[in-house]
Design an enzyme around this catalytic site. Structure first.
Site, mmCIF file in Angstrom:
data_model
loop_
_atom_site.group_PDB
_atom_site.id
_atom_site.type_symbol
_atom_site.label_atom_id
_atom_site.label_comp_id
_atom_site.label_asym_id
_atom_site.label_seq_id
_atom_site.Cartn_x
_atom_site.Cartn_y
_atom_site.Cartn_z
ATOM 1 N N CYS A 566 0.817 -1.234 0.000
ATOM 2 C CA CYS A 566 0.000 0.000 0.000
ATOM 3 C C CYS A 566 0.843 1.273 0.000
ATOM 4 O O CYS A 566 0.660 2.147 0.844
ATOM 5 C CB CYS A 566 -1.008 0.003 1.136
ATOM 6 S SG CYS A 566 -0.366 0.135 2.804
ATOM 7 N N TYR A 610 -1.112 4.257 1.904
ATOM 8 C CA TYR A 610 -2.273 4.584 1.068
ATOM 9 C C TYR A 610 -2.155 6.022 0.568
ATOM 10 O O TYR A 610 -3.162 6.668 0.251
ATOM 11 C CB TYR A 610 -3.602 4.384 1.809
ATOM 12 C CG TYR A 610 -4.089 2.949 1.854
ATOM 13 C CD1 TYR A 610 -3.208 1.881 1.725
ATOM 14 C CD2 TYR A 610 -5.431 2.649 2.034
ATOM 15 C CE1 TYR A 610 -3.652 0.569 1.791
ATOM 16 C CE2 TYR A 610 -5.880 1.336 2.090
ATOM 17 C CZ TYR A 610 -4.983 0.304 1.965
ATOM 18 O OH TYR A 610 -5.424 -0.991 2.014
ATOM 19 N N TRP A 628 -3.481 5.684 6.482
ATOM 20 C CA TRP A 628 -3.481 4.249 6.765
ATOM 21 C C TRP A 628 -2.185 3.838 7.466
ATOM 22 O O TRP A 628 -2.174 2.904 8.262
ATOM 23 C CB TRP A 628 -3.648 3.467 5.460
ATOM 24 C CG TRP A 628 -3.788 1.992 5.645
ATOM 25 C CD1 TRP A 628 -4.943 1.291 5.838
ATOM 26 C CD2 TRP A 628 -2.732 1.022 5.666
ATOM 27 N NE1 TRP A 628 -4.678 -0.055 5.973
ATOM 28 C CE2 TRP A 628 -3.328 -0.252 5.873
ATOM 29 C CE3 TRP A 628 -1.352 1.095 5.529
ATOM 30 C CZ2 TRP A 628 -2.581 -1.430 5.937
ATOM 31 C CZ3 TRP A 628 -0.606 -0.085 5.594
ATOM 32 C CH2 TRP A 628 -1.221 -1.330 5.804
ATOM 33 N N TYR A 828 -10.750 -5.442 -4.916
ATOM 34 C CA TYR A 828 -9.836 -4.770 -3.993
ATOM 35 C C TYR A 828 -8.447 -5.399 -4.105
ATOM 36 O O TYR A 828 -8.292 -6.609 -4.013
ATOM 37 C CB TYR A 828 -10.376 -4.925 -2.580
ATOM 38 C CG TYR A 828 -9.599 -4.228 -1.501
ATOM 39 C CD1 TYR A 828 -9.287 -2.875 -1.576
ATOM 40 C CD2 TYR A 828 -9.195 -4.932 -0.367
ATOM 41 C CE1 TYR A 828 -8.599 -2.240 -0.562
ATOM 42 C CE2 TYR A 828 -8.502 -4.300 0.661
ATOM 43 C CZ TYR A 828 -8.199 -2.955 0.556
ATOM 44 O OH TYR A 828 -7.510 -2.327 1.564
ATOM 45 N N HIS A 829 -7.443 -4.544 -4.326
ATOM 46 C CA HIS A 829 -6.050 -4.949 -4.503
ATOM 47 C C HIS A 829 -5.778 -5.571 -5.865
ATOM 48 O O HIS A 829 -4.838 -6.350 -6.020
ATOM 49 C CB HIS A 829 -5.590 -5.904 -3.390
ATOM 50 C CG HIS A 829 -5.435 -5.245 -2.057
ATOM 51 N ND1 HIS A 829 -5.390 -5.944 -0.874
ATOM 52 C CD2 HIS A 829 -5.338 -3.936 -1.709
ATOM 53 C CE1 HIS A 829 -5.262 -5.111 0.145
ATOM 54 N NE2 HIS A 829 -5.232 -3.883 -0.347
ATOM 55 N N HIS A 919 -4.169 -0.174 -5.779
ATOM 56 C CA HIS A 919 -5.371 0.396 -5.157
ATOM 57 C C HIS A 919 -6.114 1.348 -6.096
ATOM 58 O O HIS A 919 -6.532 2.441 -5.715
ATOM 59 C CB HIS A 919 -5.010 1.109 -3.859
ATOM 60 C CG HIS A 919 -4.499 0.183 -2.796
ATOM 61 N ND1 HIS A 919 -3.194 -0.276 -2.770
ATOM 62 C CD2 HIS A 919 -5.107 -0.396 -1.733
ATOM 63 C CE1 HIS A 919 -3.037 -1.079 -1.742
ATOM 64 N NE2 HIS A 919 -4.169 -1.182 -1.091
#
Length: 976
Positions: A566, A610, A628, A828-829, A919
């Site tokens: 991230c 993030y 994050w 997601y991801h 992301h």
């Protein structure tokens, strides 16, 4: 299982899997609103992804090009990891490659392969680099996947596009240990297939007994518009009529219907609890079909029944699931396609009662779709009543992939006589040799029973009743008995929808990706572990995919002491990949393409994760946000000087203006900013907050508000892409109001930038077909933009509500076109980037630990429509434009003229910057259309923009396109 069974649920979600399983699926749309343009929704409801299930392996055989006595190929089909196939290692060692071939004895439509390594705690012989191929005749083979397995004992699963096959071949090119061993082992092999579709809704007319009186809100039609954010509701303002409530569907003509799918409203109020479903041929006279009770939660519901051919279906809500009030509501309602069921089947039974005129018990009654008629064994002649067992055998007249059976007991009120208790279900191809697929005991009631199993090819299906459920006598009876059949395979049209290619297996979940400058390799990484994230422990699992060879190589990075999960990612002016923050939130790591190595960069002033970052027109790198990681809040912008290797705060660029109003607070509010480099080192912030901003990075920096994104809302985990840097055009699509547990939008806007610190022009355009979040966007050489993956309802680490249909945005018309469906969810991801051959790399999703079904250790290659001829055949490599020479060869100054020589005439040139993604954010990609003049036969003088805020310095793919829009394989240039 019975009533709301797992299989019934699978039928509901088949509207998505249909993209992978049934290619008879249509994509009808209808207008549901007016304004800037009619918003188009696909009539199939995006609900959930159900992973393909393994086929029954009974009767299968396995062969190999080498095996050690005692470790034969058949061991991979024996349902135990305690035995395995092993290539020969004594008295001599057979050299690699080794292959094992599975003969399934019949043709299936398959879409997955699962391999379990040997399970005796030995890693010896674990397969590394490999290919997976399929064949119908064992002579002509098609490769569907390739890659490198991790060196562990975890089960390996590869999904690929649906394809008919009888034979599947796994070929091992190397062992995973990396020690040069020549022998390989495999514990178990399974082949995967998946479930069925819903009926199109384009000709439906729907009515309800009550609608909310608010203008244009909560009408009956909103339960069939393809959007889970809109919904039908009975009146709740003022007088609220009580139960029952009805929702009536007029299909326009008779259709075979085998079930109903229901998705409740976005809020709990009005969820349907107890219900009945009825049918009618005229909309006036109604006959019950089935009934039940749905649970009070936000999960999709469904009820499956034997196929009935009717025009009208009515759902009657008898109660509210949570007893909150007298309301009923629905976000989406679908009907299941029963056309594959028994209208043309024949049946044979051991006994049927036909001697009583008032109670016809002939066998065909259980195939007529009418629950009021039934089959029963003989009972009238008390001197000649046959006893158990009884059988009901269906001849489907052709072979189908059968994966279930539904049994509806007789529906005579209060009469349970003949209910089947203990039973056996078998299938056969020839009516002689039978294979058991299910057995058990049903409860003694009148509810429908649904049994499902792994799909198996069969022409005949036999239900053998072994006991009567209530021990009332020797009789058996059934109102309806229906086989459940997977749809047939029919490939989509690649010339209009593109095509998904083979699967690439990785020994990790690709959560971040970078197209490596100068080598064009694809670098991916996950976190400290291949399939999960956690406390940063100073290492990152990475892998490199080389498109030219198909080889995947794993590497674990420890020297920078940086868990790069991230982070912010940027490709610098010189072509280095700069990764900042993440799980070791203060760290910076730098990838050097020429040496395939990592080094440590300067530490961030503010630890963050993030965060987003972007390479600037002046060569610096700008990052902002990221609560994050590190302490929460106050993640104001920093500036990285790659030459001095320093991070410096920009206090004039605070994080506050970019925040969303996320319900999880600052932890999510400053994540994943949409950043674009422009003139004079400036940065344009386009979202995901509805507020936009300009940042100047000179000195302490400044911030200038740039207005809102028209009437858009906060769009976290949506996408934004610069598809025309010369004109300053940015496309934004989708996103969610909140990061997690949030409904999504299909909103689309074009932002046209002017000079820095001035308000841009924002135009709302026709919405995308699907509302989604966690998707990715990739700009193509011709300026179109591929939108791929995402969820209809934003949930981290979930494949529920997966959108399997990509969309292609065309800037010439400002419209979206649905593309060929994915067979693997990308949520997601997940990541996606453009490759130099004009294809798109799309992969990953998950990173939620061992056993998490949202983990996807793979990627697929999408070939856009421009790579296909009008007849659907692929454009031959020799027929594509070809750049044979550029001058300068690689390093191209801003504002200079680039001389390009091609093999034939071309009509367009464009350059696309090498991309990175994690992301849903790719701040490196941008497309620069180029002007040119002819300089002789197949020689062109191409003008490179002089403004570094348009052609941001760095590495680009240079494409030439012919009159049909077919792009060349890119030449690589470095604009400085």
């Amino acid at each position: 299982m019975r009533g709301n069974s797992f299989y019934a649920y699978a039928l509901l979600v088949a509207c998505l899997i249909n993209s992978a399983i049934s290619l008879t699926h249509r994509l009808p749309t209808r207008d549901v609103r007016t304004g800037t343009g009619a918003e188009q929704y696909d009539s199939t409801m995006p609900v959930a992804f159900v992973a393909p299930t393994q086929l029954d392996r009974v009767g299968w055989t396995a062969t190999a090009n080498s095996f050690q006595p005692g470790c034969e190929p058949r061991n991979v089909l024996d349902n135990t990891g305690a035995t395995w196939w092993e290539s020969r290692f004594s008295p001599q060692v057979d050299p690699l490659p080794h292959n094992i071939v599975i003969d399934m004895k019949n043709s299936y439509v398959i879409n997955g392969f699962r391999m379990l390594p040997r399970q005796d705690r030995s890693a010896s012989g674990n397969i590394g680099q490999h290919t997976i191929e399929v064949s119908l005749d064992s002579k002509s083979w098609k490769q569907v996947a390739s890659g490198t397995y991790a060196n562990d004992q975890a089960r390996k699963t590869t999904y690929f596009q649906n394809i008919p096959a009888r034979y599947v071949r796994l070929t091992a090119q190397s062992t995973a240990e990396g020690k040069g061993y020549q022998y390989v082992t495999v514990g178990e092999i399974d082949i995967l297939s998946g479930p069925d579709p819903t009926l199109p809704r384009d000709n439906w007319k729907v009515t309800a007994d009550s609608e909310n009186p608010l203008p244009n809100q909560h009408r009956a039609v909103e339960a069939t518009d393809g959007a889970s954010t809109t919904y039908w509701s009975t009146q709740f303002d003022g007088s609220s009529p009580g139960f029952p409530h009805t929702f009536t569907i007029d299909q326009g003509s008779d259709k075979a219907v085998s079930g109903l799918g229901y998705l409740g409203p976005p809020t709990a109020q009005g969820r349907i609890g107890q219900y009945t479903i009825e049918k009618s041929t005229d909309g006036t006279t109604w006959t019950p079909v089935t009934s039940g009770t749905w649970t009070d939660d936000d999960k999709p519901k469904s009820t499956e029944f034997g196929a009935v051919t009717v025009r009208y279906i009515r759902l009657t809500a008898l109660s509210e699931a949570g007893n909150r009030g007298p309301w009923a509501a629905a976000a989406e309602i679908n009907l299941f396609d029963g056309s594959r069921q028994a209208t043309f089947f024949s049946v044979t039974v051991d006994s049927q009662e036909t001697s009583v005129p008032s109670e016809d018990g002939q066998a065909n009654n259980a195939l007529d779709g009418d629950p009021d008629t039934f089959w029963t064994t003989k009972w009238a002649n008390t001197n000649n009543i046959p006893g158990y067992p009884h059988f009901f055998r269906i001849d489907m007249k052709a072979s189908y992939s059968v994966h279930g059976l539904s049994y509806l007991p007789r529906q005579t009120p209060g009469n349970l006589q003949g209910n089947v208790g203990q039973h056996l279900i078998e299938v056969s191809l020839d009516g002689t040799s039978w294979t058991p697929v299910a057995r058990g005991t049903w409860e003694d009631d009148q509810l429908m029973k649904v049994v499902n199993w792994e799909g198996v090819l069969a022409r005949y299906l036999r239900l053998t009743a072994l006991t009567e459920a209530g021990n009332r006598g020797p009789w058996a009876a059934a109102a309806e008995i229906q086989p459940l059949i997977q749809s047939t395979y029919s490939a989509p049209a690649p010339e209009s929808q593109g095509q998904w290619g083979e699967t690439i297996d990785f020994p990790l979940v690709p959560v971040a990706v970078a197209l490596v400058p100068s080598t064009s390799e694809v670098l991916v990484w996950s976190a400290w572990n291949a399939d999960k994230y956690g406390d940063g422990n100073g290492r990152t699992v990475t892998a490199t995919y080389t498109p030219s060879t198909g080889i995947v190589t794993q590497s674990i990075v420890t020297n920078t002491q940086h868990d790069m999960f991230c982070p912010g990612i940027s490709i610098s002016k010189s072509g280095l990949i700069v990764v900042s923050g993440g799980n070791n939130a203060e760290k910076t790591s730098v990838y050097h393409p020429d040496t395939h190595s990592w080094s440590s960069g300067a530490q961030l002033v503010l630890p963050r994760g993030y965060n987003s970052q972007v390479t600037l027109s002046n060569g610096g790198i700008f990052t902002t946000g990221g609560s994050w990681g590190g302490a929460r809040g106050g993640k104001n912008a920093e500036y990285y000087d790659p030459v001095a290797n320093t991070w410096t705060l920009r206090p004039g660029c605070p994080v506050a203006p970019i925040l969303t109003d996320d319900h999880e607070g600052i932890y999510r509010q400053d994540n994943h900013a949409w950043l674009f480099a422009r003139q004079n080192g400036s940065v344009f912030h386009a979202g995901p907050s509805k507020n936009m901003n300009w940042f100047s990075t000179d000195g302490p920096g400044t911030t200038t508000p740039a207005g809102t994104r028209a009437n858009d809302v906060d769009s976290m985990n949506g996408v934004a892409v610069m598809y025309d840097a010369v004109a300053g055009k940015i496309l934004t699509v989708g996103g969610a109001l909140h990061y997690d547990r949030s409904f999504t939008t299909a909103n689309a806007h074009i932002i046209t930038l002017g000079a820095p610190n001035t308000r841009p022009t924002v135009t709302a355009i026709n919405s995308a077909h699907y509302a989604r979040a966690f998707h990715n966007s990739v700009v193509l050489p011709d300026g179109r933009v591929l939108i791929v993956g995402g969820l209809n309802y934003a949930r981290v680490f979930s494949d529920d509500t997966s959108i399997l249909y990509p969309e292609l945005f065309d800037p010439a018309t400002n419209t979206f076109t649905v593309m060929a469906p994915l067979s693997i969810p990308r949520n997601y991801h997940s990541v996606a980037v453009l490759l130099p051959d004009g294809t798109v790399f799309s992969g990953g999703g998950g990173l939620c630990g061992v056993g998490c079904t949202a983990n996807h250790y793979d990627a697929q290659i999408f070939r856009p429509p421009y790579l296909f001829n009008s007849d659907g055949t692929a454009v031959a490599a020799a027929a594509r434009p070809k750049i044979t020479r550029t001058s300068p060869a690689r390093d191209v100054p801003l504002g200079s003229t680039l001389t390009v020589t091609t093999e034939g005439p071309v009509e367009k040139f464009a350059m696309v910057r090498f991309g990175t993604a994690t992301h849903s954010v790719n701040t490196d990609q941008l497309r620069v259309p180029l002007t040119f003049t002819a300089g002789g036969a197949n020689t062109y003088r191409v003008q490179v923009p002089s403004e570094p805020g348009v052609a941001v310095p760095g590495w680009y793919m240079l494409f030439a396109m012919d009159a049909k829009g077919v792009p060349s394989v890119a030449a690589t240039i470095n604009v400085q």
